[in-house]
Structures are given as C-alpha cells and as structure tokens.
Design a protein around this motif. Structure first.
Motif, PDB file in Angstrom:
ATOM      1  N   ARG A  58       0.950  -1.454  -0.058  1.00 27.66           N
ATOM      2  CA  ARG A  58      -0.062  -0.004  -0.142  1.00 27.66           C
ATOM      3  C   ARG A  58       0.734   1.310  -0.234  1.00 27.66           C
ATOM      4  O   ARG A  58       0.552   2.125  -0.747  1.00 27.66           O
ATOM      5  CB  ARG A  58      -0.822  -0.016   1.144  1.00 27.66           C
ATOM      6  N   ASP A  62       0.864   3.966  -3.082  1.00 31.30           N
ATOM      7  CA  ASP A  62       0.474   5.220  -2.581  1.00 31.30           C
ATOM      8  C   ASP A  62      -0.733   5.939  -3.439  1.00 31.30           C
ATOM      9  O   ASP A  62      -1.043   6.975  -3.955  1.00 31.30           O
ATOM     10  CB  ASP A  62       1.586   6.217  -3.012  1.00 31.30           C
ATOM     11  N   LEU A  63      -2.134   4.768  -3.137  1.00 27.23           N
ATOM     12  CA  LEU A  63      -3.125   5.219  -3.926  1.00 27.23           C
ATOM     13  C   LEU A  63      -3.877   6.600  -3.188  1.00 27.23           C
ATOM     14  O   LEU A  63      -3.711   6.546  -1.964  1.00 27.23           O
ATOM     15  CB  LEU A  63      -4.180   4.145  -4.106  1.00 27.23           C
ATOM     16  N   CYS A  66     -10.383   6.359  -1.306  1.00 29.73           N
ATOM     17  CA  CYS A  66     -11.630   6.242  -2.011  1.00 29.73           C
ATOM     18  C   CYS A  66     -12.423   7.509  -1.770  1.00 29.73           C
ATOM     19  O   CYS A  66     -12.469   7.888  -0.543  1.00 29.73           O
ATOM     20  CB  CYS A  66     -12.355   4.938  -1.719  1.00 29.73           C
ATOM     21  N   CYS A  85     -11.418  -0.346   0.413  1.00 29.64           N
ATOM     22  CA  CYS A  85     -10.777   0.524  -0.395  1.00 29.64           C
ATOM     23  C   CYS A  85      -8.949   0.097  -0.446  1.00 29.64           C
ATOM     24  O   CYS A  85      -8.680   0.037   0.542  1.00 29.64           O
ATOM     25  CB  CYS A  85     -10.829   1.943  -0.010  1.00 29.64           C
ATOM     26  N   GLY A  87      -6.675   1.585  -1.006  1.00 28.01           N
ATOM     27  CA  GLY A  87      -5.435   2.273  -0.671  1.00 28.01           C
ATOM     28  C   GLY A  87      -5.210   2.405   0.636  1.00 28.01           C
ATOM     29  O   GLY A  87      -4.038   2.677   1.306  1.00 28.01           O
ATOM     30  N   ASP A  88      -6.171   2.166   1.450  1.00 30.86           N
ATOM     31  CA  ASP A  88      -6.142   2.327   2.887  1.00 30.86           C
ATOM     32  C   ASP A  88      -6.807   1.088   3.844  1.00 30.86           C
ATOM     33  O   ASP A  88      -6.659   1.083   4.850  1.00 30.86           O
ATOM     34  CB  ASP A  88      -6.491   3.562   3.513  1.00 30.86           C
ATOM     35  N   LEU A 148      -1.838  -4.283  -5.965  1.00 28.66           N
ATOM     36  CA  LEU A 148      -1.246  -3.188  -5.265  1.00 28.66           C
ATOM     37  C   LEU A 148       0.372  -3.044  -5.805  1.00 28.66           C
ATOM     38  O   LEU A 148       0.739  -1.934  -6.465  1.00 28.66           O
ATOM     39  CB  LEU A 148      -1.063  -3.125  -3.662  1.00 28.66           C
ATOM     40  N   ARG A 157      -2.155   6.038  -9.972  1.00 23.02           N
ATOM     41  CA  ARG A 157      -2.677   6.554  -8.837  1.00 23.02           C
ATOM     42  C   ARG A 157      -4.197   6.878  -8.914  1.00 23.02           C
ATOM     43  O   ARG A 157      -4.516   8.046  -9.080  1.00 23.02           O
ATOM     44  CB  ARG A 157      -1.847   7.484  -8.225  1.00 23.02           C
ATOM     45  N   PRO A 159      -8.463   5.786  -7.078  1.00 20.31           N
ATOM     46  CA  PRO A 159      -8.808   5.258  -6.119  1.00 20.31           C
ATOM     47  C   PRO A 159      -9.400   3.897  -6.538  1.00 20.31           C
ATOM     48  O   PRO A 159      -9.737   3.530  -7.837  1.00 20.31           O
ATOM     49  CB  PRO A 159     -10.256   6.084  -5.965  1.00 20.31           C
ATOM     50  N   THR A 160      -9.001   2.677  -5.768  1.00 17.82           N
ATOM     51  CA  THR A 160      -9.472   1.329  -6.237  1.00 17.82           C
ATOM     52  C   THR A 160     -10.210   0.618  -5.091  1.00 17.82           C
ATOM     53  O   THR A 160      -9.940   0.631  -4.073  1.00 17.82           O
ATOM     54  CB  THR A 160      -8.008   0.843  -6.422  1.00 17.82           C
TER      55      THR A 160
END
Length: 216
Positions: A58, A62-63, A66, A85, A87-88, A148, A157, A159-160
């Motif tokens: 992650r 560095d996404l 969301c 999400c 990203g986090d 990732l 980059r 939101p995923t």
C-alpha cells in the motif's frame, strides 16, 4: 470361473470402491454457510492479505483514498455492497460513494495484460477531465497484494476498490470480460457499458463522451 469373468469381477469391485470413496468425500464436504448478511462466504481478498502484509504494498502504490459519501442514495443496483478501499483498507459503501457524480468504473485484474495497458490511459484521462468525472478502478481478483504491486509498477494512482467476488460486475450486469468500463450518471443510472480495452486517454474520452451525450 473363466479368466475373463474373474477380470470382470475385479473391475466391478474396483469401480464399486471408487464410487464409495467418492460418495464419502461428497458426504464429508462442508456445506457453504451464508455470511452475516446472507451472502456467500467467498472472499474479496486472500487470507494472506492481512493489514500487516498489505502495509508495504500500500505504501509503494500510494493510492488516493476512495471517495466519501456523495449526494443522494447512489446507484440502486449497488446499494448494500460494501468493499474495502485498496489504498487504505477502509470499508466503502459503494452506492453512497458514487452518488451524485459522473463516474467511470474500470473493472480489471492484476493478471490481465490489456488491463495493464489500459490503466495508465485511465489515469491520464482522469488528469485531463479533473473534477468533472471520477475514475474509480475495481480490482476483480482475491489477490489484493498483487493488485497493489501492479499499480505501483505502472505508476497508476487512482482510487481502487477491492472486489474479489466481482459484486459490482454482477450487480451492473457487466459482461464477463476484462477490462470493462461502466459509465454512471450523477443520478446513479448506467449511461453505458464498454466491454473493451482502450489504449489512450483520447479513446476513453471519446467513448465516455458518446455514452454521456447519447443518454441525455
């Protein structure tokens, strides 16, 4: 008893034993149990994809986060779907997050070659359109770590959402191909589905604009 008759008996005994073993295996096979919300226990990510295991990938990917809740209830077909999400790791109420926005949903998987070719074009398209359109990618495989890693390799980059069970594709009735793109209007209705790959931001812009114009 003749030789051929003895062989016939041996074969029948072996077949009977195999049949019994197969029946026992079926009998002992655990029956899938529904989840807390009555859903299948199939997973959105692997057991290996713990928060600790995902921390490094992650950080490298560095996404961006969301999207948070938008205006309105969001797409009816997506209501009740909650995904992590990528990203986090935070849970996302998908319908709420996409509400009130023109959204381009890009469905992909880490092992899909055309998806890897298309993702940088999606990122470039997002840079061009700015806040007018929200591009969200949807990873459709349990292996979140690989997703990732692939995004970090590509330098994409966006939101995923991690959707190993392909809930979004099922809810929106997207053909079983990847990549595929779904264009959503701000009211949550589907402006169009594009079950094809793109090689440039120009191609994406032309296809998305056509769907938006034709739906007005």
């Amino acid at each position: 008893m003749t030789r051929s008759a003895r062989w016939t008996v041996v074969v029948l005994v072996i077949l009977a034993a195999l049949g019994t073993a197969f029946w026992m295996e079926l009998r002992d096979e655990p029956v899938p149990q529904p989840g807390a919300a009555g859903q299948s226990t199939s997973r959105d990510h692997r057991d290996a994809d713990t928060a600790e295991a995902l921390a490094g990938p992650r950080a490298r990917a560095d996404l961006p986060p969301c999207p948070g809740p938008g205006q309105g209830p969001g797409p009816e077909a997506l209501r009740g779907i909650t995904l992590d999400c990528a990203g986090d790791g935070k849970p996302v109420d998908v319908a709420s997050a996409l509400a009130g926005r023109t959204v381009v949903l890009n469905l992909w998987a880490y092992w899909c070659g055309p998806c890897a070719d298309e993702l940088p074009a999606m990122a470039e398209y997002q840079r061009r359109v700015g806040d007018g359109v929200l591009v969200v990618t949807v990873h459709q495989d349990e292996n979140e770590t690989a997703a990732l890693v692939r995004l970090a390799e590509l330098g994409v980059r966006l939101p995923t959402l991690q959707d190993g069970r392909r809930q979004i594709a099922a809810a929106l009735k997207v053909p079983n191909v990847m990549p595929a793109t779904v264009v959503l209007r701000p009211d949550g209705s589907v402006a169009g589905t594009l079950p094809r790959s793109f090689v440039s931001a120009d191609e994406i812009a032309a296809a998305v604009d056509e769907k938006i114009r034709s739906s007005r």
